[in-house]
Design a protein around this motif. Structure first.
Motif, PDB file in Angstrom:
ATOM      1  N   THR A 135      -8.187  -2.304   6.271  1.00 33.47           N
ATOM      2  CA  THR A 135      -7.845  -2.795   4.931  1.00 33.47           C
ATOM      3  C   THR A 135      -7.310  -4.218   4.993  1.00 33.47           C
ATOM      4  O   THR A 135      -7.537  -5.007   4.073  1.00 33.47           O
ATOM      5  CB  THR A 135      -6.803  -1.878   4.263  1.00 33.47           C
TER       6      THR A 135
ATOM      7  N   GLN B 195       0.829  -1.206   0.000  1.00 36.09           N
ATOM      8  CA  GLN B 195       0.000   0.000   0.000  1.00 36.09           C
ATOM      9  C   GLN B 195       0.863   1.256   0.000  1.00 36.09           C
ATOM     10  O   GLN B 195       0.624   2.210   0.735  1.00 36.09           O
ATOM     11  CB  GLN B 195      -0.926   0.003   1.217  1.00 36.09           C
TER      12      GLN B 195
ATOM     13  N   MET C 280      -5.894   1.775   8.424  1.00 34.41           N
ATOM     14  CA  MET C 280      -5.180   0.741   7.671  1.00 34.41           C
ATOM     15  C   MET C 280      -5.466  -0.659   8.210  1.00 34.41           C
ATOM     16  O   MET C 280      -5.382  -1.647   7.479  1.00 34.41           O
ATOM     17  CB  MET C 280      -3.672   1.011   7.696  1.00 34.41           C
TER      18      MET C 280
ATOM     19  N   VAL D  81       0.004   9.136  -0.137  1.00 36.76           N
ATOM     20  CA  VAL D  81      -1.105  10.089   0.017  1.00 36.76           C
ATOM     21  C   VAL D  81      -1.086  10.702   1.415  1.00 36.76           C
ATOM     22  O   VAL D  81      -1.283  11.915   1.582  1.00 36.76           O
ATOM     23  CB  VAL D  81      -2.452   9.390  -0.251  1.00 36.76           C
TER      24      VAL D  81
ATOM     25  N   GLN E 266       1.098   3.523  -2.237  1.00 34.91           N
ATOM     26  CA  GLN E 266       0.356   4.701  -2.698  1.00 34.91           C
ATOM     27  C   GLN E 266      -0.425   5.343  -1.551  1.00 34.91           C
ATOM     28  O   GLN E 266      -0.505   6.571  -1.460  1.00 34.91           O
ATOM     29  CB  GLN E 266      -0.598   4.307  -3.831  1.00 34.91           C
ATOM     30  N   PHE E 267      -0.992   4.506  -0.677  1.00 35.84           N
ATOM     31  CA  PHE E 267      -1.738   5.034   0.466  1.00 35.84           C
ATOM     32  C   PHE E 267      -0.809   5.810   1.394  1.00 35.84           C
ATOM     33  O   PHE E 267      -1.153   6.899   1.865  1.00 35.84           O
ATOM     34  CB  PHE E 267      -2.415   3.886   1.213  1.00 35.84           C
TER      35      PHE E 267
END
Length: 218
Positions: A53, A15, A50, A21, A17-18
Motif C-alpha cells: 500500500t 490506515q 501493508m 479490520v 480502518q485497515f
C-alpha cells in the motif's frame, strides 16, 4: 533512508480502518476456528501486504517521480521497502502468534509448542515469498498491471505444482514422504533452514526490484 521510514510510518497511521479490520478478523478467527496454524499465516500475510500500500501511495499522481527529485536514490528506496516489510511484519507475527497460543490454551484446544513454532516459521516463509514476488511486480508494472501479472503468475504456479505432483506419481516418487520429513524436523533446524531460504529469496527479489526500478522512467 530515515526520511523514507518516517514517510511510510506516516502513511500507516492513516490506515486505522485497515488495522481495525485485522484486529476484528483475528478475534473472530481465534474464537470461531480451531486451525491456529492457518490463522497465524493468514493474519501475518495481511499485515505484510501493508508494504504494497505504501508503494501504491508513492505512485499516486506521479508521486514517485517527485520523490526521486529529492536526495533519495533508487537503491535506497528499494532497500527501505524490504526493511520496512520486515519491521512491520515481525511485530504483527509475534503478536498474533502469542495470542493464538494463549487462546488455544484457554479454549482447551491441542496446539503443541512444536506445532506453534513450525506455524510461526512457515508463516514467515510464506509472507517472505509473497512479498518477494509482489514487490518486484509492483515496482515494474505499477499497482494496476501488477495485479494482472500476479494472477497470471499464481495460475502458472498452480499448474506447475499440479504437473509436478502428477510427474512424481507417474515416476513412482513419494512426494508426501518429503513433506512429512520436513514436518518432523526439529524446530531449531526448521528455523535455521527457513531463515536461510528467506534470506536467499529476499536477496534475489531485491536485486530484481532494483533492476526494475532503475529501468523505469518517471
Amino acid at each position: 533512508m530515515k526520511g523514507l521510514f518516517m514517510k511510510d510510518f506516516g502513511l500507516l497511521k492513516g490506515q486505522k480502518q485497515f488495522f481495525a479490520v485485522i484486529v476484528v478478523m483475528t478475534v473472530i478467527f481465534m474464537t470461531a476456528y480451531t486451525n491456529f496454524a492457518f490463522i497465524i499465516s493468514y493474519i501475518t500475510i495481511m499485515i505484510g501486504i501493508m508494504t504494497l500500500t505504501t508503494i501504491s501511495y508513492d505512485e499516486f499522481e506521479n508521486g514517485m517521480g517527485y520523490l526521486f527529485t529529492l536526495p533519495v536514490s533508487r537503491r535506497e528506496y528499494v532497500g527501505e521497502k524490504y526493511l520496512f516489510s520486515i519491521i512491520t511484519t515481525l511485530p504483527g507475527l509475534a503478536a498474533v502468534s502469542v495470542f493464538s497460543l494463549v487462546v488455544s490454551r484457554s479454549r482447551g484446544i491441542h496446539f503443541s509448542v512444536g506445532e506453534w513454532i513450525l506455524s510461526v516459521v512457515i508463516s514467515f516463509l510464506l509472507v517472505t515469498v509473497i512479498l518477494s514476488i509482489l514487490i518486484p511486480l509492483q515496482l515494474k508494472f505499477g499497482a494496476d498491471k501488477s495485479r494482472v501479472a500476479m494472477m497470471i503468475l499464481w495460475g502458472v504456479g498452480i499448474i506447475t505444482v499440479y504437473l509436478g505432483i502428477k510427474i512424481c506419481e507417474a515416476s513412482g516418487i513419494d512426494w508426501k514422504t518429503a513433506i512429512n520429513w520436513v514436518y518432523r524436523l526439529e524446530p531449531i533446524k526448521a528455523l535455521a533452514g527457513i531463515t536461510v531460504i528467506c534470506g536467499i529469496i529476499m536477496v534475489i527479489s531485491y536485486l530484481c526490484s532494483l533492476r526494475f526500478l532503475e529501468n523505469r522512467e518517471f
